[in-house]
Design an enzyme around this catalytic site. Structure first.
Site, PDB file in Angstrom:
ATOM      1  NE  ARG A 242      -4.373  -1.151  -0.261  1.00 56.39           N
ATOM      2  CZ  ARG A 242      -4.669  -1.968  -1.035  1.00 56.39           C
ATOM      3  NH1 ARG A 242      -3.519  -2.408  -1.663  1.00 56.39           N
ATOM      4  NH2 ARG A 242      -5.673  -2.758  -1.124  1.00 56.39           N
ATOM      5  CD  GLU A 272      -2.985   3.398  -6.033  1.00 60.31           C
ATOM      6  OE1 GLU A 272      -3.933   2.803  -6.321  1.00 60.31           O
ATOM      7  OE2 GLU A 272      -1.819   2.916  -5.470  1.00 60.31           O
ATOM      8  CG  HIS A 299      -3.250  -0.622  -6.912  1.00 59.14           C
ATOM      9  ND1 HIS A 299      -3.298   0.147  -5.876  1.00 59.14           N
ATOM     10  CD2 HIS A 299      -3.271  -1.890  -6.618  1.00 59.14           C
ATOM     11  CE1 HIS A 299      -3.881  -0.833  -4.839  1.00 59.14           C
ATOM     12  NE2 HIS A 299      -4.014  -1.746  -5.444  1.00 59.14           N
TER      13      HIS A 299
HETATM   14  N1  LIG Z   1      -0.791  -4.240  -5.230  1.00 54.42           N
HETATM   15  C1  LIG Z   1      -1.632  -5.040  -5.382  1.00 54.42           C
HETATM   16  O1  LIG Z   1      -2.433  -5.316  -6.375  1.00 54.42           O
HETATM   17  C2  LIG Z   1      -2.123  -5.809  -3.946  1.00 54.42           C
HETATM   18  C3  LIG Z   1      -2.973  -7.178  -3.930  1.00 54.42           C
HETATM   19  C4  LIG Z   1      -3.292  -7.705  -2.908  1.00 54.42           C
HETATM   20  C5  LIG Z   1      -2.883  -7.207  -1.759  1.00 54.42           C
HETATM   21  N2  LIG Z   1      -2.209  -5.991  -1.816  1.00 54.42           N
HETATM   22  C6  LIG Z   1      -1.728  -5.808  -0.434  1.00 54.42           C
HETATM   23  O2  LIG Z   1      -1.017  -6.434   0.153  1.00 54.42           O
HETATM   24  C7  LIG Z   1      -1.103  -6.919   1.477  1.00 54.42           C
HETATM   25  C8  LIG Z   1      -0.613  -8.232   2.010  1.00 54.42           C
HETATM   26  O3  LIG Z   1      -1.629  -9.086   1.372  1.00 54.42           O
HETATM   27  P1  LIG Z   1      -1.657 -10.656   2.078  1.00 54.42           P
HETATM   28  O4  LIG Z   1      -2.593 -11.311   0.961  1.00 54.42           O
HETATM   29  O5  LIG Z   1      -0.360 -11.038   2.154  1.00 54.42           O
HETATM   30  O6  LIG Z   1      -2.177 -10.288   3.518  1.00 54.42           O
HETATM   31  P2  LIG Z   1      -2.260 -11.139   4.546  1.00 54.42           P
HETATM   32  O7  LIG Z   1      -3.083 -10.685   5.718  1.00 54.42           O
HETATM   33  O8  LIG Z   1      -1.986 -12.624   4.228  1.00 54.42           O
HETATM   34  O9  LIG Z   1      -0.757 -10.762   5.287  1.00 54.42           O
HETATM   35  C9  LIG Z   1      -0.133  -9.510   5.664  1.00 54.42           C
HETATM   36  C10 LIG Z   1       1.077  -9.712   6.627  1.00 54.42           C
HETATM   37  O10 LIG Z   1       1.200  -8.517   7.217  1.00 54.42           O
HETATM   38  C11 LIG Z   1       1.518  -8.708   8.752  1.00 54.42           C
HETATM   39  N3  LIG Z   1       1.557  -7.629   9.500  1.00 54.42           N
HETATM   40  C12 LIG Z   1       0.743  -6.705   9.815  1.00 54.42           C
HETATM   41  N4  LIG Z   1       1.215  -5.476  10.684  1.00 54.42           N
HETATM   42  C13 LIG Z   1       2.617  -5.544  10.401  1.00 54.42           C
HETATM   43  C14 LIG Z   1       3.764  -4.995  10.641  1.00 54.42           C
HETATM   44  N5  LIG Z   1       3.500  -3.731  11.498  1.00 54.42           N
HETATM   45  N6  LIG Z   1       5.005  -5.253  10.398  1.00 54.42           N
HETATM   46  C15 LIG Z   1       5.023  -6.302   9.481  1.00 54.42           C
HETATM   47  N7  LIG Z   1       4.119  -7.157   9.199  1.00 54.42           N
HETATM   48  C16 LIG Z   1       2.822  -6.885   9.751  1.00 54.42           C
HETATM   49  C17 LIG Z   1       0.474  -9.445   9.033  1.00 54.42           C
HETATM   50  O11 LIG Z   1       0.820 -10.194  10.357  1.00 54.42           O
HETATM   51  C18 LIG Z   1       0.368 -10.563   7.957  1.00 54.42           C
HETATM   52  O12 LIG Z   1       1.043 -11.650   8.170  1.00 54.42           O
HETATM   53  C19 LIG Z   1      -2.733  -6.468   1.624  1.00 54.42           C
HETATM   54  O13 LIG Z   1      -2.787  -5.968   3.089  1.00 54.42           O
HETATM   55  C20 LIG Z   1      -2.711  -5.314   0.635  1.00 54.42           C
HETATM   56  O14 LIG Z   1      -2.449  -4.066   1.231  1.00 54.42           O
HETATM   57  C21 LIG Z   1      -1.847  -5.529  -2.928  1.00 54.42           C
HETATM   58  O1  LIG Z   2      -5.999  -5.284  -1.952  1.00 52.58           O
HETATM   59  C1  LIG Z   2      -6.218  -5.809  -3.390  1.00 52.58           C
HETATM   60  O2  LIG Z   2      -6.701  -6.997  -3.405  1.00 52.58           O
HETATM   61  C2  LIG Z   2      -5.506  -5.189  -4.228  1.00 52.58           C
HETATM   62  O3  LIG Z   2      -4.566  -4.052  -3.990  1.00 52.58           O
HETATM   63  C3  LIG Z   2      -6.624  -4.460  -5.302  1.00 52.58           C
HETATM   64  O4  LIG Z   2      -7.748  -4.163  -4.463  1.00 52.58           O
HETATM   65  P1  LIG Z   2      -7.852  -2.385  -4.700  1.00 52.58           P
HETATM   66  O5  LIG Z   2      -6.872  -2.006  -5.730  1.00 52.58           O
HETATM   67  O6  LIG Z   2      -9.112  -2.240  -5.120  1.00 52.58           O
HETATM   68  O7  LIG Z   2      -7.453  -2.175  -3.245  1.00 52.58           O
END
Ligand SMILES: NC(=O)c1ccc[n+]([C@@H]2O[C@H](COP(=O)([O-])OP(=O)(O)OC[C@H]3O[C@@H](n4cnc5c(N)ncnc54)[C@H](O)[C@@H]3O)[C@@H](O)[C@H]2O)c1
Ligand SMILES: O=C(O)[C@H](O)COP(=O)(O)O
Length: 334
Positions: A242, A272, A299
Site C-alpha cells: 500500500r 492514485e 496498482h
Molecule cells: N498491489 C496489489 O495489487 C495488491 C493486491 C493484493 C494485496 N495487496 C496488499 O498486500 C497486502 C498483503 O496481502 P496478503 O494477502 O499477504 O495479506 P495477509 O493478511 O495474508 O498478510 C499480511 C501480513 O502482514 C503482517 N503485518 C501486519 N502488521 C505488520 C507490521 N506492522 N509489520 C510487519 N508485518 C505486519 C500480518 O501479520 C500478516 O502476516 C494487503 O494488505 C494489501 O494491502 C496489494
Molecule cells: O487489495 C487488493 O486486493 C488489491 O490491492 C486490489 O484491490 P484495490 O486496488 O481495489 O485496493
C-alpha cells in the site's frame, strides 16, 4: 419460468464492467443493483436501504453510506486491502465485513519478484544508459552489482503474499530475512526465512526491502524519512502493498537524489492515479538523475485474467454463502 427474486445484492463499481459473472454465481433468486461508480457520494440512499448484501471494489465506504444499509447482512470487498472501508461504522451498525484474501496472491508475488530482480540487475538503468550508448555502452558503468546469493532480501509482512515471495526468492540463493510481528514463533522455519524481531533491524540488514503488510495505524509511514534513513546505503525498495506505507514523497525523492536509496519500484501510491509531486514529474519526464531508478506500475500487481475471474467468483460465493447460511466467511473485524 421466471424465478422470484428473494434478495437484492448491491455491487459497486464501474471497474467490474458488467456484473454478469456475479449474477451467475449469485443465482436467479438474487436481483443485482449495480452502482456503476466508485464515488460513494453518488450512492442513492433508497437503493442502499433495500440491499441484503453489498459488494465493493474501488469505492470508499464510510458512515454516510453505511447509515442507509438498514437490512444489509454483510459487506464484502472484492480485494484484500480494506483501508477504504470504515470498519468501526460497520461494526456500530451491526453489519459484518469480509475481504477476499485468496485471489491473485501468485500475481502479486510474481510482480514483486519481477521488480526485485529487475532493480537488483539494474535493468532499467542499463537500458537508459545503453540508449545513449556513446557514453553508456559500458559493462561496469553503474554501481557494483552483487550476485544474488551475496545479497539479502528483507520481506516485511510474511502473510500470504510475503510467503509466496519467500518461496520464489529461495531458488535464487538470496539470504531472506522476514519481519512480521503477527506471525507465531516457528513460522520462519515452516516458510524458510530468518526471523527479525525489529523493523529497524530488517531495514538495516537488507540490500533489498519488499513490503507485504497492510496499511494500518502501525504501518502507515513505516518508510517515511526516518524509515528510509535506516536502510542500508544503496538499498533497493519494492512496494506492492500500500502507498500509505511510504506516504512521504519528499522523503522518497531526497533518498533517491542522494543515492542513499539506489532504486525503488512501486505498484501502489497513497494517491492514485499519481499527482504532481516533483518526484513524479522527474519520473514522467525520464530526468537523467532518476532515469531507470524509479519504476511505477498502476496498482495492477494483482491483475491477470485468471485473478480477475477468481476475485469476482470468490467474492460472489462469499455473498451466496451469507444469504444461504447466514455465515460470513473471511470475516474481518476492526
Ligand atoms: N498491489 C496489489 O495489487 C495488491 C493486491 C493484493 C494485496 N495487496 C496488499 O498486500 C497486502 C498483503 O496481502 P496478503 O494477502 O499477504 O495479506 P495477509 O493478511 O495474508 O498478510 C499480511 C501480513 O502482514 C503482517 N503485518 C501486519 N502488521 C505488520 C507490521 N506492522 N509489520 C510487519 N508485518 C505486519 C500480518 O501479520 C500478516 O502476516 C494487503 O494488505 C494489501 O494491502 C496489494
Ligand atoms: O487489495 C487488493 O486486493 C488489491 O490491492 C486490489 O484491490 P484495490 O486496488 O481495489 O485496493
Amino acid at each position: 419460468m421466471m424465478t422470484q427474486k428473494k434478495y437484492v445484492v448491491g455491487i459497486t463499481d464501474h471497474m467490474i464492467g458488467s456484473p454478469d459473472l456475479e449474477a451467475e454465481v449469485l443465482g436467479q433468486d438474487v436481483e443485482i443493483d449495480f452502482f456503476a461508480t466508485t464515488d460513494e457520494t453518488l450512492f442513492d440512499p433508497d437503493r442502499l436501504a433495500k440491499l441484503d448484501a453489498l459488494m465493493v471494489w474501488g469505492a470508499r465506504l464510510g458512515s454516510p453510506s453505511i447509515s442507509h444499509l438498514h437490512r444489509c447482512r454483510g459487506v464484502v470487498r472484492y480485494g484484500v486491502g480494506y483501508e477504504k472501508i470504515d470498519l468501526a461504522a460497520l461494526a456500530n451498525a451491526g453489519i459484518p465485513f469480509a475481504n477476499n484474501p485468496d485471489y491473485g496472491t501468485e500475481e502479486v508475488a510474481d510482480h514483486a519478484i519481477a521488480m526485485i530482480l529487475s532493480l537488483h540487475r539494474r535493468l532499467w538503468e542499463h537500458d537508459a544508459r545503453a540508449r545513449g550508448y556513446t557514453s553508456g555502452w559500458q559493462v561496469h558503468s553503474l554501481k557494483p552489482l552483487a550476485r544474488s546469493n551475496r545479497a539479502t532480501v528483507g520481506v516485511i509482512g510474511v502473510g500470504r503474499i510475503g510467503t509466496a515471495v519467500v518461496n520464489r526468492l529461495k531458488p535464487f540463493g538470496f539470504r531472506i530475512l522476514g519481519y512480521d510481528p503477527g506471525q507465531p514463533p516457528g513460522h520462519e522455519k515452516a516458510v524458510g526465512y530468518e526471523r527479525v524481531e525489529a523493523l529497524a533491524d530488517i531495514l538495516a540488514k537488507s540490500d533489498i526491502v519488499t513490503l507485504h503488510c497492510p496499511a494500518t495505524a502501525d504501518t502507515r509511514g513505516m518508510l517515511n524519512a526516518d524509515g528510509l534513513a535506516r536502510l542500508k546505503p544503496g538499498a533497493i525498495l519494492v512496494n506492492t502493498a500500500r502507498g500509505e506505507l511510504l506516504g512521504d514523497l519528499d522523503a522518497l525523492e531526497a533518498a533517491l537524489r542522494s543515492g542513499h536509496l539506489a532504486a525503488a519500484a512501486i505498484d501502489t501510491l497513497a494517491q492514485e492515479p499519481p499527482g504532481q509531486h516533483p518526484l513524479l514529474f522527474a519520473w514522467r519526464n525520464r530526468e537523467d538523475w532518476l532515469s531507470g531508478r524509479l519504476v511505477i506500475t498502476p496498482h495492477n500487481a494483482f491483475y491477470s485474467d485468471h485473478a480477475a475471474v477468481e476475485m469476482r467468483t470468490n467474492a460472489a460465493r462469499t455473498v451466496r454463502i451469507l444469504l444461504d447460511e447466514g455465515r460470513l466467511r473471511n470475516r474481518v473485524t476492526a
